[in-house]
Design a protein around this motif. Structure first.
Motif, PDB file in Angstrom:
ATOM      1  N   LEU A 125      -2.693   4.850  -6.999  1.00 24.50           N
ATOM      2  CA  LEU A 125      -2.618   3.434  -7.345  1.00 24.50           C
ATOM      3  C   LEU A 125      -3.316   2.616  -6.272  1.00 24.50           C
ATOM      4  O   LEU A 125      -2.928   2.635  -5.108  1.00 24.50           O
ATOM      5  CB  LEU A 125      -1.160   2.985  -7.462  1.00 24.50           C
ATOM      6  N   GLY A 126      -4.366   1.897  -6.650  1.00 25.83           N
ATOM      7  CA  GLY A 126      -5.070   1.029  -5.714  1.00 25.83           C
ATOM      8  C   GLY A 126      -5.992   1.786  -4.783  1.00 25.83           C
ATOM      9  O   GLY A 126      -5.972   3.019  -4.709  1.00 25.83           O
ATOM     10  N   ASP A 127      -6.813   1.029  -4.064  1.00 28.94           N
ATOM     11  CA  ASP A 127      -7.762   1.586  -3.100  1.00 28.94           C
ATOM     12  C   ASP A 127      -7.286   1.220  -1.699  1.00 28.94           C
ATOM     13  O   ASP A 127      -7.728   0.232  -1.112  1.00 28.94           O
ATOM     14  CB  ASP A 127      -9.166   1.039  -3.372  1.00 28.94           C
ATOM     15  N   ASP A 128      -6.375   2.026  -1.178  1.00 27.03           N
ATOM     16  CA  ASP A 128      -5.768   1.709   0.111  1.00 27.03           C
ATOM     17  C   ASP A 128      -6.797   1.664   1.236  1.00 27.03           C
ATOM     18  O   ASP A 128      -6.727   0.798   2.114  1.00 27.03           O
ATOM     19  CB  ASP A 128      -4.684   2.728   0.450  1.00 27.03           C
ATOM     20  N   ALA A 129      -7.744   2.596   1.223  1.00 26.79           N
ATOM     21  CA  ALA A 129      -8.722   2.659   2.304  1.00 26.79           C
ATOM     22  C   ALA A 129      -9.535   1.368   2.367  1.00 26.79           C
ATOM     23  O   ALA A 129      -9.772   0.815   3.446  1.00 26.79           O
ATOM     24  CB  ALA A 129      -9.640   3.862   2.113  1.00 26.79           C
TER      25      ALA A 129
ATOM     26  N   GLY B 259      -1.873  -4.798  -3.961  1.00 26.08           N
ATOM     27  CA  GLY B 259      -2.854  -3.728  -3.971  1.00 26.08           C
ATOM     28  C   GLY B 259      -3.028  -3.071  -5.317  1.00 26.08           C
ATOM     29  O   GLY B 259      -4.013  -2.362  -5.548  1.00 26.08           O
ATOM     30  N   ASP B 260      -2.076  -3.289  -6.255  1.00 29.23           N
ATOM     31  CA  ASP B 260      -2.152  -2.637  -7.559  1.00 29.23           C
ATOM     32  C   ASP B 260      -2.751  -3.532  -8.634  1.00 29.23           C
ATOM     33  O   ASP B 260      -2.863  -3.128  -9.787  1.00 29.23           O
ATOM     34  CB  ASP B 260      -0.766  -2.160  -7.999  1.00 29.23           C
ATOM     35  N   SER B 261      -3.152  -4.749  -8.284  1.00 26.73           N
ATOM     36  CA  SER B 261      -3.766  -5.650  -9.255  1.00 26.73           C
ATOM     37  C   SER B 261      -5.199  -5.222  -9.545  1.00 26.73           C
ATOM     38  O   SER B 261      -5.884  -4.697  -8.665  1.00 26.73           O
ATOM     39  CB  SER B 261      -3.764  -7.093  -8.734  1.00 26.73           C
TER      40      SER B 261
ATOM     41  N   LEU C 128       0.828  -1.201   0.000  1.00 21.03           N
ATOM     42  CA  LEU C 128       0.000   0.000   0.000  1.00 21.03           C
ATOM     43  C   LEU C 128       0.871   1.263   0.000  1.00 21.03           C
ATOM     44  O   LEU C 128       2.090   1.192   0.066  1.00 21.03           O
ATOM     45  CB  LEU C 128      -0.925  -0.005   1.216  1.00 21.03           C
ATOM     46  N   GLY C 129       0.206   2.420  -0.106  1.00 26.79           N
ATOM     47  CA  GLY C 129       0.924   3.690  -0.123  1.00 26.79           C
ATOM     48  C   GLY C 129       1.750   3.879  -1.380  1.00 26.79           C
ATOM     49  O   GLY C 129       2.776   4.563  -1.365  1.00 26.79           O
ATOM     50  N   GLU C 130       1.312   3.288  -2.493  1.00 29.72           N
ATOM     51  CA  GLU C 130       2.120   3.304  -3.707  1.00 29.72           C
ATOM     52  C   GLU C 130       1.683   4.371  -4.715  1.00 29.72           C
ATOM     53  O   GLU C 130       2.054   4.305  -5.883  1.00 29.72           O
ATOM     54  CB  GLU C 130       2.126   1.912  -4.341  1.00 29.72           C
ATOM     55  N   GLY C 131       0.913   5.352  -4.255  1.00 29.49           N
ATOM     56  CA  GLY C 131       0.642   6.499  -5.107  1.00 29.49           C
ATOM     57  C   GLY C 131       1.829   7.445  -5.108  1.00 29.49           C
ATOM     58  O   GLY C 131       2.810   7.262  -4.380  1.00 29.49           O
ATOM     59  N   PHE C 132       1.743   8.488  -5.925  1.00 30.55           N
ATOM     60  CA  PHE C 132       2.821   9.477  -5.951  1.00 30.55           C
ATOM     61  C   PHE C 132       2.260  10.758  -6.548  1.00 30.55           C
ATOM     62  O   PHE C 132       1.824  10.788  -7.701  1.00 30.55           O
ATOM     63  CB  PHE C 132       4.006   8.984  -6.779  1.00 30.55           C
ATOM     64  N   GLY C 133       2.270  11.837  -5.742  1.00 26.02           N
ATOM     65  CA  GLY C 133       1.731  13.101  -6.227  1.00 26.02           C
ATOM     66  C   GLY C 133       0.270  12.955  -6.617  1.00 26.02           C
ATOM     67  O   GLY C 133      -0.551  12.482  -5.832  1.00 26.02           O
ATOM     68  N   ARG C 134      -0.046  13.340  -7.841  1.00 28.32           N
ATOM     69  CA  ARG C 134      -1.422  13.259  -8.320  1.00 28.32           C
ATOM     70  C   ARG C 134      -1.787  11.881  -8.845  1.00 28.32           C
ATOM     71  O   ARG C 134      -2.929  11.639  -9.240  1.00 28.32           O
ATOM     72  CB  ARG C 134      -1.651  14.294  -9.433  1.00 28.32           C
TER      73      ARG C 134
END
Length: 261
Positions: free
Chosen positions: A19-23, A225-227, A10-16
């Protein structure tokens, strides 16, 4: 086994870029492997994921990788020992600082992507990762593939080693992960994946990509989480395990705490 952990990257987004639905995933899993900024994650994304894990009662692990933001940490790198030790210390320390500010703690380390696969067989880089973990916090557990060099090094260094299996990845007859470059390496059928994880938890076996049966021992199951459809797949796996009388609980409780589902 009667109890198993569910983990996700998780936490694999970056800026705008999200990636994935962490919540949603934090409502399903018991352990969160949180990106530390090298393959993904920025300070805001990391902090929000840490806060979400804290509030959901999900345990936090440092998802450390090669310094490869453009390649999402999935490109092999021949880094020096000094650089790799420093990079792992840097990543773990960053996550520990954010977790401490949020009133929670990091309990384990799980390498990411190409680093994870490299230290299955590369004894030198495996020792580098373990050296870094031992130097920054020897109470941290190390999550890795059964029979890997990194878990052997962790055991030799007196660190807690934790074995894991991958719900949505195909396995070779040797018990390693099929390369993502190969067809069939990533599994997408939620029912098939759930059935495989029940087989793992109840029989200690999985079916390899060639149809053979392999022995796999795992204390934790990872759903990426990114699948596509990752949260639905994770929920399906959890329901199937629960129906098979397998308890879902974190493997790495903090001092003074008990395992929770």
């Amino acid at each position: 086994m009667s109890t198993i952990d569910l983990n996700s990257d998780l936490g694999e987004g970056f800026g705008r870029w999200t990636l994935g639905d962490d919540a949603a995933m934090l409502g399903i899993v018991t352990s969160a492997n949180i990106a530390c900024g090298f393959h993904a994650g920025d300070p805001l994304v990391i902090r929000e994921t840490v806060l979400g894990a804290r509030d959901a009662g999900v345990y936090i692990g440092a998802h450390v990788g090669y310094r490869d933001l453009a390649g999402f940490g999935r490109r092999n790198m021949d880094v020096s020992s000094a650089e790799l030790v420093a990079d792992v210390i840097y990543q773990v320390g960053a996550l520990q600082g954010i977790a401490r500010a949020a009133g929670t703690t990091v309990t384990y380390v799980k390498p990411h992507g190409a680093l994870y696969n490299t230290i299955v067989h590369d004894a030198r880089q495996a020792l580098d990762v373990v050296t870094a973990i031992r130097e920054i916090d020897p109470t941290l557990a190390v999550l890795g593939l059964p029979g890997s060099e990194v878990l052997r090094a962790a055991d030799a260094a007196g660190l807690r080693s934790v074995t894991e299996a991958f719900a949505d990845r195909a396995y070779t007859p040797e018990g390693t992960l099929v390369s993502r470059r190969e067809p069939g390496s990533v599994l997408h059928d939620a029912e098939q994946v759930a059935a495989r994880m029940v087989q793992l938890a109840t029989e200690g076996t999985l079916t390899a990509i060639d149809g053979s049966t392999i022995r796999v021992s795992a204390e934790s199951i990872c759903v990426h989480g990114d699948s596509p459809g990752a949260t639905e797949m994770a929920a399906h796996v959890r329901r199937a395990l629960t129906a098979a009388s397998i308890d879902i609980a974190a493997f790495a409780p903090r001092a003074g705490e008990t395992r929770t589902s």
